[in-house]
Design a protein around this motif. Structure first.
Motif, PDB file in Angstrom:
ATOM      1  N   ASP A  23      10.020  37.232 -70.029  1.00 43.48           N
ATOM      2  CA  ASP A  23       8.848  36.364 -69.926  1.00 43.48           C
ATOM      3  C   ASP A  23       9.127  35.095 -70.720  1.00 43.48           C
ATOM      4  N   PRO A  24       9.000  33.935 -70.072  1.00 45.01           N
ATOM      5  CA  PRO A  24       9.326  32.698 -70.796  1.00 45.01           C
ATOM      6  C   PRO A  24       8.324  32.419 -71.910  1.00 45.01           C
ATOM      7  N   SER A  25       8.790  31.707 -72.919  1.00 37.23           N
ATOM      8  CA  SER A  25       7.881  31.278 -73.981  1.00 37.23           C
ATOM      9  C   SER A  25       6.942  30.217 -73.407  1.00 37.23           C
ATOM     10  N   LEU A  26       5.902  29.906 -74.149  1.00 35.98           N
ATOM     11  CA  LEU A  26       4.968  28.874 -73.678  1.00 35.98           C
ATOM     12  C   LEU A  26       5.652  27.521 -73.470  1.00 35.98           C
ATOM     13  N   PRO A  27       6.494  27.074 -74.439  1.00 40.63           N
ATOM     14  CA  PRO A  27       7.164  25.784 -74.201  1.00 40.63           C
ATOM     15  C   PRO A  27       8.000  25.784 -72.914  1.00 40.63           C
ATOM     16  N   LEU A  28       8.702  26.881 -72.642  1.00 46.96           N
ATOM     17  CA  LEU A  28       9.513  26.926 -71.421  1.00 46.96           C
ATOM     18  C   LEU A  28       8.615  27.005 -70.183  1.00 46.96           C
ATOM     19  N   ALA A  29       7.532  27.765 -70.293  1.00 51.81           N
ATOM     20  CA  ALA A  29       6.594  27.844 -69.169  1.00 51.81           C
ATOM     21  C   ALA A  29       6.027  26.456 -68.849  1.00 51.81           C
ATOM     22  N   PHE A  30       5.753  25.673 -69.890  1.00 55.87           N
ATOM     23  CA  PHE A  30       5.250  24.310 -69.662  1.00 55.87           C
ATOM     24  C   PHE A  30       6.331  23.434 -69.030  1.00 55.87           C
ATOM     25  N   ARG A  31       7.582  23.623 -69.451  1.00 55.93           N
ATOM     26  CA  ARG A  31       8.672  22.844 -68.840  1.00 55.93           C
ATOM     27  C   ARG A  31       8.778  23.166 -67.344  1.00 55.93           C
ATOM     28  N   ILE A  32       8.643  24.453 -67.029  1.00 59.67           N
ATOM     29  CA  ILE A  32       8.696  24.884 -65.623  1.00 59.67           C
ATOM     30  C   ILE A  32       7.521  24.280 -64.857  1.00 59.67           C
ATOM     31  N   SER A  33       6.373  24.335 -65.494  1.00 56.09           N
ATOM     32  CA  SER A  33       5.165  23.806 -64.866  1.00 56.09           C
ATOM     33  C   SER A  33       5.306  22.311 -64.559  1.00 56.09           C
ATOM     34  N   ARG A  34       5.845  21.582 -65.528  1.00 55.49           N
ATOM     35  CA  ARG A  34       6.025  20.129 -65.331  1.00 55.49           C
ATOM     36  C   ARG A  34       7.060  19.852 -64.248  1.00 55.49           C
ATOM     37  N   LEU A  35       8.122  20.648 -64.248  1.00 58.28           N
ATOM     38  CA  LEU A  35       9.197  20.429 -63.281  1.00 58.28           C
ATOM     39  C   LEU A  35       8.688  20.629 -61.850  1.00 58.28           C
ATOM     40  N   PHE A  36       7.889  21.660 -61.637  1.00 62.58           N
ATOM     41  CA  PHE A  36       7.381  21.936 -60.293  1.00 62.58           C
ATOM     42  C   PHE A  36       6.046  21.230 -60.024  1.00 62.58           C
ATOM     43  N   GLU A  37       5.567  20.523 -61.025  1.00 64.72           N
ATOM     44  CA  GLU A  37       4.303  19.783 -60.907  1.00 64.72           C
ATOM     45  C   GLU A  37       3.167  20.689 -60.431  1.00 64.72           C
ATOM     46  N   MET A  38       3.098  21.818 -61.077  1.00 68.13           N
ATOM     47  CA  MET A  38       2.036  22.782 -60.753  1.00 68.13           C
ATOM     48  C   MET A  38       1.490  23.357 -62.050  1.00 68.13           C
ATOM     49  N   PRO A  39       0.232  23.777 -62.058  1.00 68.30           N
ATOM     50  CA  PRO A  39      -0.289  24.449 -63.255  1.00 68.30           C
ATOM     51  C   PRO A  39       0.451  25.765 -63.495  1.00 68.30           C
ATOM     52  N   ILE A  40       0.518  26.145 -64.761  1.00 71.60           N
ATOM     53  CA  ILE A  40       1.243  27.375 -65.113  1.00 71.60           C
ATOM     54  C   ILE A  40       0.714  28.580 -64.337  1.00 71.60           C
ATOM     55  N   GLU A  41      -0.626  28.644 -64.219  1.00 73.63           N
ATOM     56  CA  GLU A  41      -1.200  29.837 -63.579  1.00 73.63           C
ATOM     57  C   GLU A  41      -0.919  29.914 -62.081  1.00 73.63           C
ATOM     58  N   GLU A  42      -0.421  28.829 -61.510  1.00 75.73           N
ATOM     59  CA  GLU A  42      -0.018  28.902 -60.100  1.00 75.73           C
ATOM     60  C   GLU A  42       1.430  29.389 -59.964  1.00 75.73           C
ATOM     61  N   ILE A  43       2.131  29.390 -61.071  1.00 73.36           N
ATOM     62  CA  ILE A  43       3.523  29.867 -61.047  1.00 73.36           C
ATOM     63  C   ILE A  43       3.606  31.282 -61.602  1.00 73.36           C
ATOM     64  N   PHE A  44       2.887  31.499 -62.698  1.00 74.95           N
ATOM     65  CA  PHE A  44       2.924  32.820 -63.353  1.00 74.95           C
ATOM     66  C   PHE A  44       1.559  33.484 -63.258  1.00 74.95           C
ATOM     67  N   HIS A  45       1.572  34.782 -63.047  1.00 78.13           N
ATOM     68  CA  HIS A  45       0.324  35.531 -63.149  1.00 78.13           C
ATOM     69  C   HIS A  45       0.642  36.926 -63.635  1.00 78.13           C
ATOM     70  N   ASP A  46      -0.245  37.475 -64.471  1.00 82.44           N
ATOM     71  CA  ASP A  46       0.028  38.809 -64.995  1.00 82.44           C
ATOM     72  C   ASP A  46      -0.398  39.862 -63.982  1.00 82.44           C
ATOM     73  N   GLN A  47      -0.017  41.091 -64.290  1.00 83.73           N
ATOM     74  CA  GLN A  47      -0.281  42.170 -63.342  1.00 83.73           C
ATOM     75  C   GLN A  47      -1.480  43.002 -63.752  1.00 83.73           C
ATOM     76  N   ALA A  48      -2.235  42.496 -64.718  1.00 81.92           N
ATOM     77  CA  ALA A  48      -3.382  43.280 -65.189  1.00 81.92           C
ATOM     78  C   ALA A  48      -4.473  43.312 -64.127  1.00 81.92           C
TER      79      ALA A  48
END
Lengths: 218, 81
Positions: free
Chosen positions: B56-81
């Motif tokens: 699971d990426p750290s928050l800083p890496l998740a934000f980098r991914i989010s910025r790169l794909f120009e999408m909110p984090i929750e559209e890229i990652f979602h938990d299984q709860a």
């Protein structure tokens, strides 16, 4: 023409481009073995032969064969390494690899110095006496160079590798927690010989490395 | 008994890993794992581990991914709860 739903094409995504973990493990083991064993053989052989007199032509031929074998294996490993050729790498990946290669080089150099300066009749991996100057050099490298190199490496690796390293440390720490007292107790019960700190050290290093490797590559 | 159930649910939730659409988003852009890794300044193994849910990426890496794909984090990652 509509774009296909990506979720239906997930299985066809090229996510590895022929990266082969097991090929890397096999080639890495072969290369590592050759790099460690063949120079050690050459040094030990030369030292042994020099003790009996000057080197003869057959000795030079054996040393040349060992050198040739080392070159062939290194070349083969380099050529057969699963192609990431053309694939870009983040600068931090190159930096961390350089730190590791530097440490391996320093380790190999120290190993050769230890073999060359070893007292007659004393095995390298024993509790026999070591030249104090050589011991001082090795201790200085271990206490100064290795911590700095480790810190530098930890700063260059990405979070995934740092996690693998930390998990390795966590499990290795627990391995020590269970192993050391159990061995100590078993020795007092007369079941095992006295605890050898270097054996414990090697076991802990092996556990740490195995966990790191599994988390990182498998 | 209720306490035990709560504990079990907590432990199960701790073991759940993030799901993500990284592989799909990468494929849409025709990037290899290595190409994505360079843009995120991580190793290819890290990208592979995130895609397969092993890391699971750290928050800083998740934000980098989010910025790169120009999408909110929750559209890229979602938990299984």
């Amino acid at each position: 023409m509509t774009k296909p739903d990506p979720s239906t094409t997930l299985d066809h995504i090229d996510d590895a481009r022929d990266y082969s973990t097991f090929k890397r493990i096999a080639l890495g083991a072969l290369g590592g073995f050759a790099l460690l064993f063949l120079p050690a053989f050459a040094v030990g052989f030369t030292k042994g032969r020099l003790g009996q007199g000057p080197l003869e032509n057959t000795d030079f031929a054996i040393l040349a064969a060992a050198a040739l074998l080392l070159i062939v294996i290194c070349f083969a490993v380099w050529r057969l390494w699963p192609a990431e050729s053309g694939e870009p790498e983040a600068p931090r990946v190159k930096q961390s690899r350089m730190v590791i290669f530097t440490c391996m080089g320093v380790g190999a150099l120290l190993g050769m110095i230890l073999v060359l300066t070893q007292e007659p009749g004393v095995e390298m991996f024993s509790d026999g006496p070591i030249n104090p100057i050589i011991a001082g050099v090795v201790i200085a490298v271990w206490l100064l160079f290795v911590p700095i190199a480790t810190l530098k490496w930890l700063r260059t690796v990405d979070e995934h590798e740092a996690d693998a390293y930390r998990e390795g440390a966590f499990i290795a720490g627990h391995a020590y927690l269970f192993l050391a007292p159990a061995w100590w107790m078993a020795h007092h019960a007369g079941w095992l010989p006295a605890q050898d700190p270097m054996i414990v050290f090697l076991i802990i290093c092996t556990v740490w490395s195995a966990v790191w490797f599994a988390k990182r590559y498998l | 008994m209720r306490q035990v159930d709560t504990t079990i649910r907590f432990l199960q939730s701790e073991q759940l890993t993030m799901k993500n659409r990284l592989k799909v988003l990468r494929a849409e852009r025709d990037w290899s794992q290595a190409e994505l890794a360079v843009q995120l300044d991580v190793s290819r193994q890290a990208v592979n581990a995130i895609e397969t849910g092993k890391h699971d990426p750290s928050l800083p890496l998740a934000f980098r991914i989010s910025r790169l794909f120009e999408m909110p984090i929750e559209e890229i990652f979602h938990d299984q709860a």
